[in-house]
Design a protein around this motif. Structure first.
Motif, short mmCIF file in Angstrom:
data_model
loop_
_atom_site.label_atom_id
_atom_site.label_comp_id
_atom_site.label_asym_id
_atom_site.label_seq_id
_atom_site.Cartn_x
_atom_site.Cartn_y
_atom_site.Cartn_z
N ARG A 1 -14.61 -5.38 -2.68
CA ARG A 1 -13.90 -4.85 -1.51
C ARG A 1 -12.45 -4.49 -1.82
NH1 ARG A 1 -13.99 -8.94 3.19
NH2 ARG A 1 -12.89 -7.18 4.15
N ARG B 1 -3.03 -11.19 3.17
CA ARG B 1 -2.87 -9.89 3.82
C ARG B 1 -1.69 -9.97 4.77
NH1 ARG B 1 -9.12 -9.47 5.58
NH2 ARG B 1 -8.96 -11.70 5.18
N ALA C 1 -6.58 -0.55 1.25
CA ALA C 1 -6.43 0.52 2.23
C ALA C 1 -6.19 0.01 3.64
CB ALA C 1 -7.66 1.42 2.20
N GLU C 2 -6.78 -1.12 3.99
CA GLU C 2 -6.72 -1.62 5.36
C GLU C 2 -5.49 -2.47 5.66
OE1 GLU C 2 -11.53 -1.86 6.30
OE2 GLU C 2 -10.39 -3.70 5.93
N ASN C 3 -4.73 -2.83 4.62
CA ASN C 3 -3.60 -3.73 4.82
C ASN C 3 -2.32 -3.16 4.22
OD1 ASN C 3 -4.89 -6.38 5.92
ND2 ASN C 3 -6.25 -5.71 4.26
N ASN D 1 0.66 -7.86 7.44
CA ASN D 1 0.76 -6.64 8.24
C ASN D 1 1.79 -6.82 9.34
OD1 ASN D 1 -1.56 -4.76 7.29
ND2 ASN D 1 -2.55 -6.77 7.49
N GLN E 1 -10.99 -1.30 -0.32
CA GLN E 1 -10.98 -1.42 1.14
C GLN E 1 -9.85 -2.34 1.61
OE1 GLN E 1 -14.55 -3.21 2.71
NE2 GLN E 1 -13.75 -3.36 4.80
N LEU E 2 -9.69 -3.49 0.93
CA LEU E 2 -8.65 -4.44 1.30
C LEU E 2 -7.26 -3.84 1.12
CD1 LEU E 2 -10.30 -7.60 -0.24
CD2 LEU E 2 -9.75 -7.29 2.19
N ARG F 1 0.83 -1.20 0.00
CA ARG F 1 0.00 0.00 0.00
C ARG F 1 0.87 1.26 0.00
NH1 ARG F 1 -2.74 0.18 5.45
NH2 ARG F 1 -0.63 0.87 5.99
#
Length: 431
Positions: free
Chosen positions: A199, A225, A205-207, A227, A202-203, A125
């Protein structure tokens, strides 16, 4: 005369001369001698490029003796290594020093120079390709001189040479920016294609690191994912790791691909089974062990970078194309992301990017599939990965790279006699 072949076996070359210099002085002398003898010169790493970017009938430079670690500076957050050091050795070296690259691709067999020069990338990201982590380069030019470049020194060369395609000179050493080592928690789980597409933003942005694989002839995807984690480490149990990553992802998959090649009609049914073979799993481990994986099944690949906001449209079009065709595709389609960067010929240059990679088992008929996918990608201003198969030429590439002219002008200045040219570079960069 020795024949050189790349990893996939789809590119061969018969160089007049092969050298393996053990120092930058020996490398510079070999480049000067090639010029005097009227030979072109190309450096080649482990051959993980699917294009003929490193092929030559002149002087082939093998960097397997240029593997020294020149400096590890934890305070400055840098490491300087020679061009032939493989990424897997760099990763282990950094880990032993309590350091790490910020992001990596999923294969670590390439040399550091080969990986950076062709734009090797993972998914991120906020963090980009391996080349985006380069802080300095040592480059042997066509006249045999040695040029050091960074954001502060010979900045115009640095802006281009981090992904230089071997067109500007021979990279002899690289300084990477590094950081303290860290753990990643990986969450891998199946997800329907429609859910992933709906999604997707969203996926991402969130990871910190999101990617997925879609299995053609199905509505199934496998998502991953990654992180950062404060720990503790909780690696995969050795038996589970062997079952998933060696037996299923390499051994069984090899047999499945061979069957699909021999009997294409079986591919859709096999794909439905394969797409459900891997169940959800979560583990936490050292970053490079999570980022990278073993790839023992040989294949050919094409990958395009498209604007990130076009990703879901492109993927729907690829899925529709496969469903309406008679194609039989045994390999999953891989999707990753990267932020915009400032490297002239980076596939992410100046724009947030999504990558769509398509593969075919080695020896299979891939051209119809790749041609159909390429048609979709170019309709969305796609940029082909420099080390993977594509049919684009300089006229097209100049339209999708705003800084293309900057790169070719620098090439004219640094290599006016085209010592480092070959057929591939003439196609993608012009004469």
């Amino acid at each position: 005369m020795t024949t050189w072949r790349n990893w996939a076996g789809n590119v061969t070359a018969r160089p007049r001369r092969i050298v393996s210099p053990s120092s930058v002085d020996e490398l510079a002398a070999a480049v000067r001698q090639a010029a005097q003898d009227g030979l072109t010169a190309k450096a080649v790493g482990t051959g993980h490029s699917f294009t003929a970017a490193a092929a030559t009938d002149g002087l082939l430079i093998r960097p397997e003796r240029l593997t020294a670690v020149r400096e590890v500076d934890a305070n400055a957050g840098t490491v300087t290594v020679e061009a032939g050091l493989p990424l897997h050795r760099l990763n282990r070296l950094l880990d032993s020093a309590g350091l790490s690259l910020t992001n990596m691709g999923d294969i670590q067999e390439q040399t550091v120079a080969g990986a950076t020069s062709t734009g090797t990338h993972g998914t991120g990201r906020d963090s980009g390709s391996i080349a985006a982590q380069v802080r300095g380069l040592e480059l042997v030019l066509a006249d045999g001189s040695v040029l050091n470049c960074s954001a502060e020194e010979n900045a115009d060369v640095f802006a281009a040479a981090r992904i230089g395609l071997g067109a500007l000179g021979v990279v002899s050493a690289i300084t990477f920016g590094v950081e303290p080592s860290f753990l990643l928690t990986a969450r891998e789980e199946p997800m329907p294609f429609a859910t992933v597409i709906d999604r997707f933003d969203q996926l991402v942005a969130e990871n910190e690191h999101f990617e997925f694989y879609w299995f053609p002839h199905t509505d199934n995807c496998n998502t991953k994912r990654n992180n950062r984690s404060l720990g503790p480490a909780a690696p995969l149990h050795p038996v589970r790791g062997w079952l998933d990553d060696e037996l299923l992802s390499n051994g069984v998959f090899q047999a499945v691909c061979a069957l699909g090649k021999a009997v294409p009609a079986t591919v859709p049914a096999i794909a439905k089974v394969s797409s459900r073979a891997l169940s959800a799993r979560t583990y936490t481990d050292t970053a490079y062990k999570v980022f990278t994986s073993a790839r023992r099944v040989r294949f050919v690949e094409m990958e395009y970078a498209v604007p990130r906001d076009a990703a879901t449209t492109v993927l729907r079009e690829v899925k529709t194309m496969v469903e309406r065709s008679a194609l039989r595709i045994s390999f999953p389609v891989e999707v990753r992301v990267a932020p915009a960067d400032d490297i002239a010929l980076s596939t992410a240059s100046g724009r947030d990017t999504a990558y769509v990679a398509v593969h075919m088992y080695r020896g299979s008929r891939y051209r119809e599939y790749f041609t159909a996918v390429e048609r979709i990608m170019t309709a969305h201003e796609g940029r082909p990965h420099w080390g993977k198969l594509h049919t684009r030429d300089a006229e097209y590439l100049a339209q999708v790279y705003p800084r293309f002219g900057e790169f070719t002008a620098l090439r004219d200045r640094l290599d006016p006699q085209r010592l480092f040219a070959n057929d591939y570079l003439r196609r993608v960069l012009g004469e």
